[in-house]
Design an enzyme around this catalytic site. Structure first.
Site, PDB file in Angstrom:
ATOM      1  N   CYS A  42       0.847  -1.190   0.000  1.00  0.00           N
ATOM      2  CA  CYS A  42       0.000   0.000   0.000  1.00  0.00           C
ATOM      3  C   CYS A  42       0.883   1.242   0.000  1.00  0.00           C
ATOM      4  O   CYS A  42       1.992   1.238   0.521  1.00  0.00           O
ATOM      5  CB  CYS A  42      -0.901   0.006   1.235  1.00  0.00           C
ATOM      6  SG  CYS A  42      -2.047   1.415   1.266  1.00  0.00           S
ATOM      7  N   ASP A  44       0.463   3.750   1.687  1.00  0.00           N
ATOM      8  CA  ASP A  44       0.471   4.323   3.038  1.00  0.00           C
ATOM      9  C   ASP A  44       1.909   4.576   3.512  1.00  0.00           C
ATOM     10  O   ASP A  44       2.767   3.691   3.442  1.00  0.00           O
ATOM     11  CB  ASP A  44      -0.243   3.353   3.992  1.00  0.00           C
ATOM     12  CG  ASP A  44      -0.533   3.979   5.338  1.00  0.00           C
ATOM     13  OD1 ASP A  44       0.416   4.435   6.007  1.00  0.00           O
ATOM     14  OD2 ASP A  44      -1.722   4.030   5.730  1.00  0.00           O
ATOM     15  N   ARG A  46       3.215   4.661   6.224  1.00  0.00           N
ATOM     16  CA  ARG A  46       3.692   3.919   7.399  1.00  0.00           C
ATOM     17  C   ARG A  46       4.191   2.515   7.090  1.00  0.00           C
ATOM     18  O   ARG A  46       4.598   1.784   7.987  1.00  0.00           O
ATOM     19  CB  ARG A  46       2.567   3.856   8.444  1.00  0.00           C
ATOM     20  CG  ARG A  46       2.125   5.218   8.949  1.00  0.00           C
ATOM     21  CD  ARG A  46       0.799   5.143   9.674  1.00  0.00           C
ATOM     22  NE  ARG A  46      -0.306   4.766   8.775  1.00  0.00           N
ATOM     23  CZ  ARG A  46      -1.577   4.642   9.178  1.00  0.00           C
ATOM     24  NH1 ARG A  46      -1.896   4.840  10.435  1.00  0.00           N
ATOM     25  NH2 ARG A  46      -2.503   4.307   8.307  1.00  0.00           N
ATOM     26  N   HIS A  98      -2.070  -3.928   5.019  1.00  0.00           N
ATOM     27  CA  HIS A  98      -1.837  -3.518   6.411  1.00  0.00           C
ATOM     28  C   HIS A  98      -3.164  -3.231   7.096  1.00  0.00           C
ATOM     29  O   HIS A  98      -4.089  -2.694   6.479  1.00  0.00           O
ATOM     30  CB  HIS A  98      -0.916  -2.291   6.466  1.00  0.00           C
ATOM     31  CG  HIS A  98      -1.529  -1.052   5.904  1.00  0.00           C
ATOM     32  ND1 HIS A  98      -2.057  -0.046   6.674  1.00  0.00           N
ATOM     33  CD2 HIS A  98      -1.733  -0.655   4.612  1.00  0.00           C
ATOM     34  CE1 HIS A  98      -2.537   0.910   5.895  1.00  0.00           C
ATOM     35  NE2 HIS A  98      -2.362   0.572   4.641  1.00  0.00           N
ATOM     36  N   CYS A 101      -5.969   0.028   6.905  1.00  0.00           N
ATOM     37  CA  CYS A 101      -5.809   0.574   5.552  1.00  0.00           C
ATOM     38  C   CYS A 101      -6.994   1.472   5.174  1.00  0.00           C
ATOM     39  O   CYS A 101      -8.143   1.025   5.139  1.00  0.00           O
ATOM     40  CB  CYS A 101      -5.685  -0.568   4.544  1.00  0.00           C
ATOM     41  SG  CYS A 101      -5.368   0.023   2.865  1.00  0.00           S
TER      42      CYS A 101
HETATM   43 CO    CO Z   1      -3.396   1.211   3.006  1.00  0.00          CO
END
Ligand code: CO
Length: 208
Positions: A42, A44, A46, A98, A101
């Site tokens: 992803c 993302d 993090r 994750h 999400c």
């Molecule tokens: Co995500």
């Protein structure tokens, strides 16, 4: 100092430290890459592939998008897979979702998220198809389970691709489904490894 200038300054520091521990690090890196893993994760911020796996530059070929989707018509991702699997000859393709999400969460709701509606619609299909299981869970457990089901779906999407099916005629390539837990920093292996088309309905097995 401006935020973005700080990044460049930190880069100089990274280089200094790397050369301190290995003076030929960048000379070796510049010669070429031989990663053994393709990471589909992803976007993302993090879940950076190298950082969460303790790997170095050169170890992992990476593609990231919202909610780590393997979309058959995504020219970007399909090119990445073709290069990683067909040219770099990675042995492992990892789909890593994750918990928490935002893409999966939006897909589970009725929110209108503009152009992203189009991107996450396949997640809604997964949600609807698994509703019998999901409806028994509370909100948090349902969200977590959907993250896992979404990863499983993408593992199967990879198995349905011409690229993987062609490569499997020549050699072994394993696809793995993982979920990163933001709360603990740990990766959970979902145990949905795939290295062929046996588990797929017949219609997905291409005459490659
Ligand atoms: Co995500």
């Amino acid at each position: 100092m401006k935020d973005y200038n700080k990044l460049i300054e930190q880069n100089a520091e990274v280089v200094r430290k790397k050369l301190e521990s290995n003076s030929s690090f960048y000379d070796e890196l510049a010669k070429g890459q031989q990663p053994n893993f393709l990471w589909i994760g992803c976007s993302d911020s993090r879940v950076p592939a190298n950082e969460v796996t303790g790997t170095e530059a050169g170890d992992i070929f990476v593609h990231r998008n919202i909610a780590n989707l393997v979309n058959n018509t995504d020219l970007n991702l399909m090119s990445v897979i073709a290069y990683a699997v067909g040219v770099l000859k990675v042995d492992h393709v990892i789909v890593c979702g994750h918990y928490g999400c935002g893409g999966v969460q939006a897909a589970m709701s009725n929110a209108d998220v503009g152009i992203i509606n189009k991107w996450i619609r396949d997640i809604k299909n997964t949600y609807a198809r698994n509703w019998d299981e999901l409806k028994e869970l509370d909100d948090k457990a349902r969200f977590n389970r959907m993250v896992e089901l979404n990863v499983e779906e993408q593992v199967n999407n990879l198995a349905k691709s011409t690229i993987l099916q062609k490569e499997w005629k020549e050699r072994s390539v394993e696809i793995h489904g993982w979920v990163y837990d933001l709360g603990s920093g740990r990766i959970k292996d979902l145990g949905v490894d795939v290295s062929g088309t046996d588990h797929l309905p017949d219609v997905f097995k291409l005459d490659v």
